[in-house]
Design a protein around this motif. Structure first.
Motif, PDB file in Angstrom:
ATOM      1  N   VAL A 164       0.844  -1.200   0.000  1.00 58.15           N
ATOM      2  CA  VAL A 164       0.000   0.000   0.000  1.00 58.15           C
ATOM      3  C   VAL A 164       0.882   1.253   0.000  1.00 58.15           C
ATOM      4  CG1 VAL A 164      -1.773   1.275   1.270  1.00 58.15           C
ATOM      5  CG2 VAL A 164      -1.831  -1.229   1.227  1.00 58.15           C
ATOM      6  N   MET A 165       1.926   1.239   0.846  1.00 59.01           N
ATOM      7  CA  MET A 165       2.828   2.392   0.929  1.00 59.01           C
ATOM      8  C   MET A 165       3.681   2.527  -0.334  1.00 59.01           C
ATOM      9  SD  MET A 165       2.258   3.993   3.799  1.00 59.01           S
ATOM     10  CE  MET A 165       0.559   3.711   3.293  1.00 59.01           C
ATOM     11  N   GLU A 166       4.064   1.413  -0.926  1.00 59.77           N
ATOM     12  CA  GLU A 166       4.844   1.476  -2.170  1.00 59.77           C
ATOM     13  C   GLU A 166       4.056   2.188  -3.265  1.00 59.77           C
ATOM     14  OE1 GLU A 166       5.821  -2.613  -2.756  1.00 59.77           O
ATOM     15  OE2 GLU A 166       7.711  -2.474  -1.632  1.00 59.77           O
ATOM     16  N   ALA A 170       5.029   5.893  -4.873  1.00 56.29           N
ATOM     17  CA  ALA A 170       5.169   6.027  -6.325  1.00 56.29           C
ATOM     18  C   ALA A 170       4.362   7.216  -6.839  1.00 56.29           C
ATOM     19  CB  ALA A 170       4.719   4.745  -7.013  1.00 56.29           C
ATOM     20  N   GLU A 171       3.219   7.472  -6.214  1.00 60.60           N
ATOM     21  CA  GLU A 171       2.364   8.585  -6.638  1.00 60.60           C
ATOM     22  C   GLU A 171       2.859   9.923  -6.087  1.00 60.60           C
ATOM     23  OE1 GLU A 171      -1.392   7.327  -5.167  1.00 60.60           O
ATOM     24  OE2 GLU A 171      -1.673   5.770  -6.695  1.00 60.60           O
ATOM     25  N   MET A 172       3.399   9.915  -4.864  1.00 62.22           N
ATOM     26  CA  MET A 172       3.802  11.166  -4.214  1.00 62.22           C
ATOM     27  C   MET A 172       5.177  11.658  -4.628  1.00 62.22           C
ATOM     28  SD  MET A 172       2.503  11.075  -0.258  1.00 62.22           S
ATOM     29  CE  MET A 172       3.472   9.619   0.149  1.00 62.22           C
ATOM     30  N   GLY A 215      12.286   6.133  -0.504  1.00 58.95           N
ATOM     31  CA  GLY A 215      11.224   5.169  -0.769  1.00 58.95           C
ATOM     32  C   GLY A 215      10.253   5.085   0.394  1.00 58.95           C
ATOM     33  N   VAL A 216       9.883   3.865   0.774  1.00 61.95           N
ATOM     34  CA  VAL A 216       8.868   3.686   1.814  1.00 61.95           C
ATOM     35  C   VAL A 216       9.454   3.673   3.215  1.00 61.95           C
ATOM     36  CG1 VAL A 216       7.376   2.376   0.253  1.00 61.95           C
ATOM     37  CG2 VAL A 216       8.964   1.157   1.755  1.00 61.95           C
TER      38      VAL A 216
END
Length: 297
Positions: A164-166, A170-172, A215-216
């Motif tokens: 979910v965080m990945e 990717a969007e942010m 990244g996450v």
């Protein structure tokens, strides 16, 4: 000025200190996700109230080293990092402001550093969930679906939360001021959408991009930390606290502010029917004046 401070265990902490550090230090704990980015309205409001801003990127955000993978940090662990920063900067007494996911950190600082923290504000701050806090149903009530999804995944563990965080990172990672409103989705109420423009939109977009540089690593652990027991008892807080919260908030619902105002000893409740999660930023002068007053500055 951005500098680096070593945590107790040797991790690197990225710290931002106001260019003109005059007055009482204001330790600012930003929300989730976030990394250090200068924000002129906060600096200006601080200066107008005899303060200067000190803030830092929590582990895994910006230039701060992530927590070790085997570690399951709790909110109270951030106080040790805070203490390392205060000591390195030669700061004894201070006041603190925590916005959104930073709210629990401000309260932890008030609870665990009572000899140094003179006052704290929880600004649209998250309440604890589960044991010692709101039950999950009440905690999620009136919360936007994106946050409900994220926190439910966190309650199921890292393996469920990671994909979910990945996707979110990717969007942010490339978000701009032009598309920041769309990035928030249903977390934006009408009043919050109305203020997410201009310099403020630029700041939030840059903040999100910086938070994704590793990244996450930051957002994954930060989300997990919010949903764990916090590692301290709100009932031990004996420094002055004010709780600011708006009812038009789909990120951290109004019920969180109500609960904190009732459970933090002696808390001054600043609860507004017409404010949201972002609109309260327009009240920074009033918020810091309130903090100055309760801290007796």
């Amino acid at each position: 000025m951005i500098t680096t401070v070593a945590a107790e265990d040797g991790r690197k902490l990225e710290v931002l200190v106001a260019d003109d550090p005059v007055g009482t230090p204001l330790l600012f704990h930003n929300g989730l996700p976030s990394a250090v980015v200068p924000f002129a309205p906060l600096d200006d409001a601080a200066a107008a109230n005899g303060m200067y801003v000190v803030t830092y990127s929590r582990p895994g955000y910006g230039g701060s080293t992530p927590w070790p993978e085997a570690r399951e940090p709790v909110v109270a662990d951030d106080v040790a990092d805070t203490t390392a920063i205060l000591d390195a900067l030669g700061i004894d007494e201070f006041v603190t402001l925590g916005w959104s996911g930073g709210g629990p950190r401000a309260l932890a600082t008030a609870a665990l550093l009572p000899g140094r923290c003179r006052g704290a504000v929880s600004l649209a701050g998250v309440a604890p969930v589960g044991e010692g806090g709101l039950d999950q149903e009440a905690w999620e009530r009136d919360m936007g679906p994106e946050n409900v999804r994220d926190f439910r995944a966190a309650l199921q563990g890292r393996a469920v939360l990671r994909p979910v965080m990945e996707q979110e990172v990717a969007e942010m990672a490339g978000v701009t001021a032009d598309d920041i409103t769309a990035a928030f989705g249903q977390l934006l109420t009408d009043v919050d959408a109305a203020v997410l423009t201009g310099e403020f939109a630029e700041y939030i977009a840059e903040d999100f991009r910086r938070s994704c540089e590793q990244g996450v690593a930051g957002i994954l652990e930060d989300t997990m930390t919010i949903t764990r027991p916090w590692g301290f008892d709100l009932a031990v807080i004996d420094v002055p606290v004010a709780v600011w919260q708006g009812r038009q908030d789909a990120m951290v619902p109004f019920g969180h502010g109500q609960w904190l105002a009732e459970h933090v000893p002696g808390a001054r409740a600043r609860l507004f029917d017409d404010e949201g999660h972002l609109t309260l930023v327009r009240q920074l002068d009033r918020i810091l004046a309130d903090l100055r007053e309760i801290a007796g500055l």
